[in-house]
Design a protein around this motif. Structure first.
Motif, short mmCIF file in Angstrom:
data_model
loop_
_atom_site.label_atom_id
_atom_site.label_comp_id
_atom_site.label_asym_id
_atom_site.label_seq_id
_atom_site.Cartn_x
_atom_site.Cartn_y
_atom_site.Cartn_z
N PRO A 76 0.83 -1.22 0.00
CA PRO A 76 0.00 0.00 0.00
C PRO A 76 0.86 1.26 0.00
CG PRO A 76 -0.76 -1.55 1.66
CD PRO A 76 0.53 -2.09 1.14
N TYR A 102 -2.81 4.53 3.83
CA TYR A 102 -3.86 3.81 4.57
C TYR A 102 -4.98 4.79 4.88
CZ TYR A 102 -0.34 0.21 5.15
OH TYR A 102 0.60 -0.75 4.89
N GLU A 103 -6.21 4.27 4.86
CA GLU A 103 -7.37 5.10 5.18
C GLU A 103 -7.99 4.61 6.47
OE1 GLU A 103 -10.66 5.46 2.31
OE2 GLU A 103 -9.16 6.34 0.99
N VAL A 116 -4.52 1.56 0.78
CA VAL A 116 -4.74 2.27 -0.49
C VAL A 116 -3.52 2.00 -1.38
CG1 VAL A 116 -5.08 4.53 -1.56
CG2 VAL A 116 -5.98 4.09 0.74
N GLU A 150 -10.51 0.25 -6.74
CA GLU A 150 -9.76 -0.01 -5.49
C GLU A 150 -10.32 -1.25 -4.80
OE1 GLU A 150 -8.76 2.80 -2.63
OE2 GLU A 150 -7.99 4.28 -4.04
N ARG A 177 -8.25 -4.58 -3.83
CA ARG A 177 -8.12 -5.07 -2.45
C ARG A 177 -8.55 -6.52 -2.34
NH1 ARG A 177 -8.86 0.40 -0.62
NH2 ARG A 177 -11.11 0.42 -0.86
#
Length: 823
Positions: free
Chosen positions: A162, A165-166, A275, A284, A288
């Motif tokens: 990634p 990160y969210e 992300v 996305e 994932r």
């Protein structure tokens, strides 16, 4: 009777907290998996023990509507129910383990040694080599999309980490939203449909959670799909960046997940979500999902077999676990560590990469120690006579380094030493004394330089000393005529020539030595471990001693990587009477002041260099070509002085002629490209102007600056920069040179600013390409890895007790570090 009631109370608490515990585990990771939690808990409350009767109301209040409330509130209520059970006497140890997911996930189970056999390890590596198209959810078309990102195998995909990160751990009420934040909101659709503006049609939906209204808008949309997804009365999660439309909060093109779609919820909500950099043609969410499949099915094949004692000591994780957690982190308290790439997972990956590099270097070093070297007599007549003839005394740093070299040369183990020091600290003299020791013992010496110009300069410098001592020196480079070459080849084969200097091409030709005993390499970061080995092979039956010299100081970090297999000697003292060069920075508009100062120096009878970055007007960048600029300086600025020109396209004979004229003061100003970078000694040159200083690396500028300040007089270096502001990175970088003359400090700064690739030039840095490790930022981890790898090789010099580790090492580094001879 009472006994039984007590038992019932304990029993009831245990049973009641069981589903809560499951939901609470790992920061609510299982919450989406639980159906009918409210119903289950209400059933238990019907059979509430007598002692808990005063709390019935509280239990009911927390449980009623539990399955309908927002995700955030649900978590809050579960936590409150848990706290209540703790108050009522459930064993505190049990939930606290769940309540505090450790940020440093140091679970002792992680440190059990893996039980793979060598065969299973090989099978695992084969699995990782599988083309990515065979992964669930990929196929040939998606595989082509991945190929554009250089992702071809499953292993490639696992290392596609990634970029950010969210935080989707918490739902945010609409009334608490802030403009610019990424948020997850849960609410009910009030209305939705197409709205026509003067310019285009827009699909809009209004969402409420009881605290306010959020507007959702799409400019590119499939109407049928959105109408279906956002019917009035539907409850959905929406994820996106919050903006403002008039006075209302809005999200443009948000991600929508309908309530009840458990599989999507589990991947996308209630957690920290990775992300990735975009893969063309994949959403996305699709990306994932594919990566989750890869991680679940294949991450454990990444087992790297670094002994667990090291990981335990450093509080780090095995590679397979680190990769899993980098893709799908636990809900650590500190998201910022993940975002800054400083989490325990990032550190573990950096350690893994450094460990194998250092293991390779430790193996090479231990191999050299086992080789049969030459035990030289170090106190011969030639050395004594040479020291007596020197017109100056060696500095204490030079004496110290000379002792280190003598000790190495006297030992039967081959010397493998790196000699470094700042520009002008006197490395040449020390290298020549080492050469004399070998020659005194009846051996030959070969010196390799990275370019022809440098080879020539070394030849001139060493010849000065050699003539004093009656030593036969020869120069072997591309420019030498064939007849002369044959003569030199003959001289080396018969032993008539004691000392040969050339470029690395010389050692790839069929050059035979009668008795090669010492190899001196002037590296200048330009070639690493590989060519060093090639040259040593020229000695028959024994391993010659190797002395590597670098003119530019090497930052400690690179010293441990590129030169990790060498012992280090540093000359950290300048010859007596040397005045530090004063460096000043000029921006183009006041460069005339720099040239005025040059005139002052010329009038005192001194000489000057003017350095330009490129030659030929055909170069794409509009840099002033040497010839035209030389003429301009002659006519406009310095009509009363003689300007000479030196550039890379001249033959070595022409260059030598110009340099001799400059040395004899027939030329006052030498306009040159960077060819004067190393080794030219003109003590009367006291000032250097470097045009377009912003185009050079700091270490290179420092190197150039070392050409002045070689005499008694005060010397100056004027940097002229173009098109930079005082706030810019370039300006700050150049200021470092004005503040310090310490080459080591400058090299560290240069590495920080430019990264190892630029610092070394791309050819060199090939074997320093790491997936995640950063030589500058992760320096402490590099030190750990070095210490651990070297300690392992000390206990198990050929890794016979660690066969899988040895195979993994070969797999990773064979190409880059030429490990074939040790694997």
């Amino acid at each position: 009777m009472k006994e039984e009631k007590m038992f019932t109370k304990e029993d009831w608490l245990t049973k009641f907290t069981k589903p809560l515990e499951f939901a609470y585990k790992n920061n609510f990771q299982n919450l989406h998996k639980i159906k009918y939690l409210e119903k289950t808990l209400l059933k238990f409350i019907e059979n509430l023990p007598q002692e808990f009767e005063p709390y019935r109301e509280k239990f009911l209040e927390l449980c009623y509507g539990l399955d309908q409330v927002s995700l955030d509130e649900k978590k809050e209520r579960i936590k409150a129910l848990f706290d209540l059970c703790i108050v009522l006497g459930i064993n505190k140890e049990e939930p606290s383990e769940v309540e505090e997911p450790q940020e440093e996930p140091i679970n002792q189970e992680f440190y059990q040694e893996p039980t793979f056999s060598l065969e299973e390890y090989r099978q695992a590596k084969e699995e990782l080599k599988k083309p990515v198209q065979f992964l669930k959810g990929v196929g040939p078309k998606v595989a082509q999309k991945f190929a554009k990102k250089d992702i071809h195998t499953i292993e490639d995909l696992l290392f596609f980490l990634p970029r950010d990160y969210e935080d989707r751990r918490h739902l945010i009420p609409i009334s608490n939203l802030k403009e610019g934040q990424k948020a997850v909101v849960f609410g009910e659709v009030i209305k939705s449909g197409v709205v026509y503006t003067s310019r285009r049609k827009v699909f809009e939906a209004q969402l409420t959670d009881g605290t306010g209204i959020l507007l959702l808008r799409w400019f590119n949309f499939k109407e049928f799909f959105l109408r279906n997804l956002l019917q009035s009365g539907k409850r959905v999660y929406t994820i996106g960046e919050v903006g403002k439309f008039g006075r209302v909060f809005e999200m443009v093109h948000p991600e929508i997940i309908p309530e009840g779609e458990e599989d999507k919820l589990e991947l996308e909500l209630g957690k920290i979500v990775p992300v990735y950099s975009a893969v063309e043609g994949l959403s996305e969410r699709q990306l994932r999902k594919i990566i989750k499949n890869a991680v679940e099915d294949y991450a454990d094949f990444l087992e790297n077999f670094i002994p667990r004692e090291f990981l335990k000591k450093r509080r780090l994780l095995p590679l397979n676990l680190a990769i899993k957690k980098l893709h799908f982190p636990e809900d650590e308290k500190d998201l910022s560590l993940l975002k800054k790439e400083e989490s325990v997972y990032h550190k573990s990956l950096a350690y893994d990469e450094f460990f194998f590099l250092e293991l390779a270097l430790a193996l090479k070093k231990s191999k050299v120690k086992k080789e049969q070297g030459i035990s030289f007599r170090t106190d011969g007549e030639k050395v004594k006579a040479f020291l007596a003839k020197l017109p100056f005394e060696l500095t204490s740093a030079q004496k110290r380094v000379l002792e280190e070299i003598k000790k190495d040369m006297a030992s039967p183990v081959p010397m493998n030493r790196l000699l470094q020091g700042d520009v002008g600290c006197g490395k040449t003299v020390i290298a020549f004394i080492a050469a004399l020791i070998a020659i005194d013992n009846g051996y030959q010496v070969a010196m390799m330089a990275p370019t022809e110009i440098l080879a020539e300069q070394h030849y001139h410098n060493f010849r000065r000393y050699a003539q004093l001592m009656g030593v036969n020196v020869a120069l072997l480079s591309g420019g030498v005529p064939p007849a002369k070459k044959r003569e030199i080849h003959h001289g080396l084969a018969t032993g008539f020539i004691d000392f040969v200097i050339g470029t690395h091409a010389l050692f790839q030709e069929r050059v035979e030595f009668k008795r090669l005993g010492l190899v001196i390499i002037d590296e200048q970061h330009r070639f690493g471990v590989l060519q060093r080995a090639a040259l040593r092979e020229k000695a028959k039956g024994i391993t010659p001693d190797t002395l590597v010299m670098t003119a530019t100081p090497i930052p400690r970090t690179l010293g441990l990587t590129i030169y990790g297999d060498l012992d280090l000697s540093i000359i950290d003292e300048m010859p007596k009477g040397r005045k530090p060069v004063i460096t000043k920075l000029f921006i183009e508009y006041n460069k005339h002041k720099a040239y005025e100062a040059v005139k002052e120096e010329l009038r005192k009878g001194h000489q000057a260099y003017v350095i330009l970055p490129l030659i030929e007007e055909s170069e794409k960048l509009d840099l002033k070509a040497v010839t035209t600029y030389g003429e301009e300086l002659q006519t406009k600025f310095f009509p009363e002085f003689k300007v000479g020109i030196l550039h890379g396209k001249m033959s070595s004979l022409e260059k030598e002629k110009i340099m001799h004229q400059f040395k004899r003061k027939e030329i006052d100003i030498l306009v040159s490209t960077t060819v004067v970078e190393v080794g030219v000694d003109v003590p009367n040159a006291t000032v250097m102007v470097i045009e377009h200083a912003e185009r050079f690396g700091l270490s290179q500028l420092h190197q150039l600056r070392g050409r002045v300040g070689r005499g008694e007089a005060q010397s100056y270096c004027f940097l002229i920069a173009y098109k930079i502001s005082m706030e810019s990175e370039a300006y700050r970088r150049l200021q470092i040179l004005c503040q310090t003359n310490d080459g080591f400090k400058i090299a560290e700064e240069d590495l920080k600013l430019r990264g190892p690739g630029d610092f070394l030039g791309t050819k060199q840095s090939g074997y320093l390409e790491f997936k995640k490790a950063d030589l500058v930022k992760d320096y402490p981890i590099l030190l750990w890895a070095r210490e651990d790898a070297f300690s392992l090789i000390e206990k198990d010099p050929d890794l016979s007790k660690h066969p899988i580790l040895k195979e993994e090492l070969t797999r990773r580094w064979e190409e880059r570090l030429k490990l074939s001879e040790i694997a």
